[in-house]
Design an enzyme around this catalytic site. Structure first.
Site, short mmCIF file in Angstrom:
data_model
loop_
_atom_site.label_atom_id
_atom_site.label_comp_id
_atom_site.label_asym_id
_atom_site.label_seq_id
_atom_site.Cartn_x
_atom_site.Cartn_y
_atom_site.Cartn_z
N ASN A 133 -4.65 6.69 -1.57
CA ASN A 133 -4.10 7.09 -0.27
C ASN A 133 -3.43 8.46 -0.31
O ASN A 133 -3.17 9.06 0.72
CB ASN A 133 -3.14 6.04 0.26
CG ASN A 133 -3.89 4.86 0.86
OD1 ASN A 133 -5.05 4.99 1.26
ND2 ASN A 133 -3.26 3.70 0.90
N SER A 168 0.83 -1.22 0.00
CA SER A 168 0.00 0.00 0.00
C SER A 168 0.85 1.25 0.00
O SER A 168 0.34 2.33 -0.23
CB SER A 168 -0.94 0.06 1.20
OG SER A 168 -0.90 -1.05 2.00
N HIS A 171 -2.40 -3.08 -6.41
CA HIS A 171 -2.91 -2.68 -5.10
C HIS A 171 -4.42 -2.93 -5.04
O HIS A 171 -5.22 -2.14 -5.52
CB HIS A 171 -2.58 -1.20 -4.85
CG HIS A 171 -2.93 -0.73 -3.48
ND1 HIS A 171 -3.41 0.53 -3.19
CD2 HIS A 171 -2.89 -1.38 -2.29
CE1 HIS A 171 -3.63 0.64 -1.91
NE2 HIS A 171 -3.33 -0.50 -1.33
N1 LIG Z 1 -5.13 -4.97 5.08
C1 LIG Z 1 -5.44 -4.05 4.18
O1 LIG Z 1 -6.46 -3.36 4.27
C2 LIG Z 1 -4.54 -3.85 2.99
C3 LIG Z 1 -5.07 -3.20 1.84
C4 LIG Z 1 -4.25 -3.06 0.72
C5 LIG Z 1 -2.95 -3.51 0.74
N2 LIG Z 1 -2.45 -4.12 1.89
C6 LIG Z 1 -1.07 -4.61 1.84
O2 LIG Z 1 -1.11 -6.02 1.63
C7 LIG Z 1 0.01 -6.65 2.27
C8 LIG Z 1 -0.50 -7.72 3.21
O3 LIG Z 1 -1.37 -7.15 4.14
P1 LIG Z 1 -2.39 -8.03 5.02
O4 LIG Z 1 -3.30 -7.08 5.68
O5 LIG Z 1 -2.95 -9.14 4.21
O6 LIG Z 1 -1.37 -8.63 6.11
P2 LIG Z 1 -1.57 -9.91 7.07
O7 LIG Z 1 -0.69 -9.66 8.22
O8 LIG Z 1 -3.02 -10.18 7.27
O9 LIG Z 1 -0.98 -11.12 6.19
C9 LIG Z 1 0.37 -11.27 5.87
C10 LIG Z 1 0.65 -12.77 5.71
O10 LIG Z 1 1.96 -12.92 5.18
C11 LIG Z 1 2.55 -14.04 5.81
N3 LIG Z 1 4.00 -13.97 5.65
C12 LIG Z 1 4.91 -13.38 6.45
N4 LIG Z 1 6.15 -13.54 5.92
C13 LIG Z 1 6.00 -14.24 4.78
C14 LIG Z 1 6.91 -14.71 3.78
N5 LIG Z 1 8.22 -14.49 3.86
N6 LIG Z 1 6.40 -15.39 2.72
C15 LIG Z 1 5.08 -15.61 2.61
N7 LIG Z 1 4.17 -15.19 3.54
C16 LIG Z 1 4.63 -14.50 4.60
C17 LIG Z 1 2.06 -13.99 7.23
O11 LIG Z 1 2.17 -15.27 7.85
C18 LIG Z 1 0.60 -13.55 7.02
O12 LIG Z 1 -0.25 -14.65 6.87
C19 LIG Z 1 0.79 -5.53 2.95
O13 LIG Z 1 1.81 -5.10 2.09
C20 LIG Z 1 -0.27 -4.42 3.12
O14 LIG Z 1 0.30 -3.14 3.16
C21 LIG Z 1 -3.22 -4.30 3.00
#
Ligand SMILES: NC(=O)c1ccc[n+]([C@@H]2O[C@H](COP(=O)([O-])OP(=O)(O)OC[C@H]3O[C@@H](n4cnc5c(N)ncnc54)[C@H](O)[C@@H]3O)[C@@H](O)[C@H]2O)c1
Length: 412
Positions: free
Chosen positions: A211, A140, A161
């Site tokens: 954003n 993000s 994204h």
């Molecule tokens: N949550 C939101 O609203 C949102 C919206 C848009 C973008 N994002 C982006 O998406 C990405 C993930 O966010 P999220 O909210 O799903 O996070 P999350 O914490 O829910 O999930 C992340 C997952 O990645 C796994 N992980 C950690 N290290 C790893 C590795 N080396 N290889 C593979 N998997 C691994 C973790 O075990 C976890 O299950 C981030 O970059 C975030 O900025 C989030």
């Protein structure tokens, strides 16, 4: 959030199948958290074989079970057939190792927001996947070129994204870095359409489109309340009832989490070299320091009952009536919209996104009632420029700087 948005992604049933035998046949999603599991669901629904990877033991399997439950719910609502739900799930494989990935057309990374983690992962993926595998990140806030730094053939790295939750939210920002190949951007944009999504394109600029442009929606309201011009409930009422926004800015930050919203704003502020336009407000910093983060802590700008219902004071409608249409410095609506328009036209002026894509992104990503550029055209870009000059006179210091695009005639 925004769970009442139409389930556009679910209408994509197998429309991605043109690619079934092509280079995008197999899609890997790395990270099985909130975003990764949603993205995997969307890709499998669209007809791809999907490998969902997470190194945490059991995480990918649990994500697959959540996807199964989501597909069951869609089936019980009559949105998809039993056969389709079963076929979608069959296409989805859970894995614990990036090292066991088959050759993929597209890899989408959704691991935690940590540059070093993502950079290492992309370098590793680029060694293991063929040169024409598109490597996409769901970041993000991190610069695409920074993530691609150690990648072999970095022209295949781009941002995809998605918005939360991916199966529901139609918008996808397709983000290109300095060296991303336009041909890959083209392919992936078409693929997102085939998945039933609405892709918009932008350069890897701080905050991308949504954003970035949304910053003043929060910041202006916080400053108005902080200055004692009006209370939060009145400001929220004006933006909702007079502006047509689905939620007022103060209630929305309580919903998102004051800490999460502050982190996004701080990231844009830091990445723009501490541009005054994005300086976090003391109002929000104090809320975060006090642990009053919004709904999730029972208290933020407002107080919440145990069942999540808000205890909000009544808006002062007499005050609202006096402020709206008065001097722009104390008019919550005019001040906010002028700054949203300014942010939006700034992106276009810098060549980071098209006017159409900026408007689409703000309508779909945060459900603004109108695209800010269309809105600016209705108000008159010269009027918006004059409003910002008025704000600059009221609050000198560089925060209120009209974009050259407001006055150079390029948007007419
Ligand atoms: N949550 C939101 O609203 C949102 C919206 C848009 C973008 N994002 C982006 O998406 C990405 C993930 O966010 P999220 O909210 O799903 O996070 P999350 O914490 O829910 O999930 C992340 C997952 O990645 C796994 N992980 C950690 N290290 C790893 C590795 N080396 N290889 C593979 N998997 C691994 C973790 O075990 C976890 O299950 C981030 O970059 C975030 O900025 C989030």
């Amino acid at each position: 959030m925004d769970t009442d948005v139409t389930e556009a992604g679910q209408n994509a049933t197998n429309r991605g199948s043109d690619d079934d035998e092509g280079i995008f046949a197999t899609v890997a999603v790395i990270g099985a958290g909130a975003m990764g599991s949603g993205i995997a669901q969307v890709a499998a629904t669209a007809g791809h074989r999907v490998v969902l990877v997470d190194p945490v033991i059991g995480a990918a399997v649990e994500a697959r079970q959540r996807i199964e439950a989501a597909l069951d719910r869609l089936e019980s609502k009559g949105r998809i057939s039993r056969e389709h739900a079963e076929a979608t799930l069959e296409r989805l494989v859970a894995s614990e190792s990036v090292h066991e990935l088959p050759e993929c057309g597209l890899v989408i990374e959704a691991v935690p927001e940590d540059l070093h983690l993502k950079r290492r992962l992309f370098a590793d993926l680029s060694e293991r996947q063929p040169a024409n595998t598109v490597l996409a990140t769901n970041t993000s806030s991190i610069d695409i070129d920074d993530i691609a730094r150690d990648v072999i053939d970095p022209e295949r790295v781009l941002g995809l994204h998605f918005f939360n939750p991916p199966p529901v939210m139609a918008l996808v920002e397709v983000v290109h870095g300095e060296v991303t190949s336009p041909a890959f951007v083209e392919h992936v944009t078409a693929l997102m359409r085939a998945w039933g999504k609405t892709p918009v394109r932008c350069a890897s600029t701080p905050g991308f489109i949504v954003n970035r442009v949304a910053r003043p929606f929060y910041g202006e309201a916080q400053r108005i309340v902080e200055a004692g011009v009006a209370d939060a409930a009145t400001v929220d009422w004006v933006l909702r009832e007079r502006g047509g926004f689905p939620m007022g800015p103060l209630e929305l930050t309580d919903f998102i989490g004051q800490d999460v919203n502050l982190a996004v704003g701080t990231s844009v502020w830091e990445q723009t070299g501490h541009d005054e336009r994005y300086t976090p407000t003391d109002f929000q910093r104090r809320l975060v320091e006090a642990g009053t983060l919004g709904r999730k802590t029972g208290k933020g700008v407002y107080t919440y009952a145990a069942d999540g219902s808000v205890e909000r004071p009544e808006p002062d409608l007499e005050l609202a009536g006096r402020l709206v249409g008065g001097p722009v410095a104390t008019d919550p609506l005019a001040r906010t919209v002028a700054m949203l328009v300014n942010e939006a036209v700034g992106l276009v002026h810098r060549g980071e996104a098209s006017a159409e894509d900026v408007d689409t992104a703000m309508r779909l990503g945060v459900r603004y009632p109108r695209g800010p550029i269309e809105w600016g055209g209705e108000i008159g870009f010269d009027v918006v420029a004059a409003q910002i000059a008025e704000l600059d006179a009221a609050f000198p210091g560089g925060r209120y700087r009209p974009s050259p695009a407001l006055t150079d005639g390029s948007l007419r």
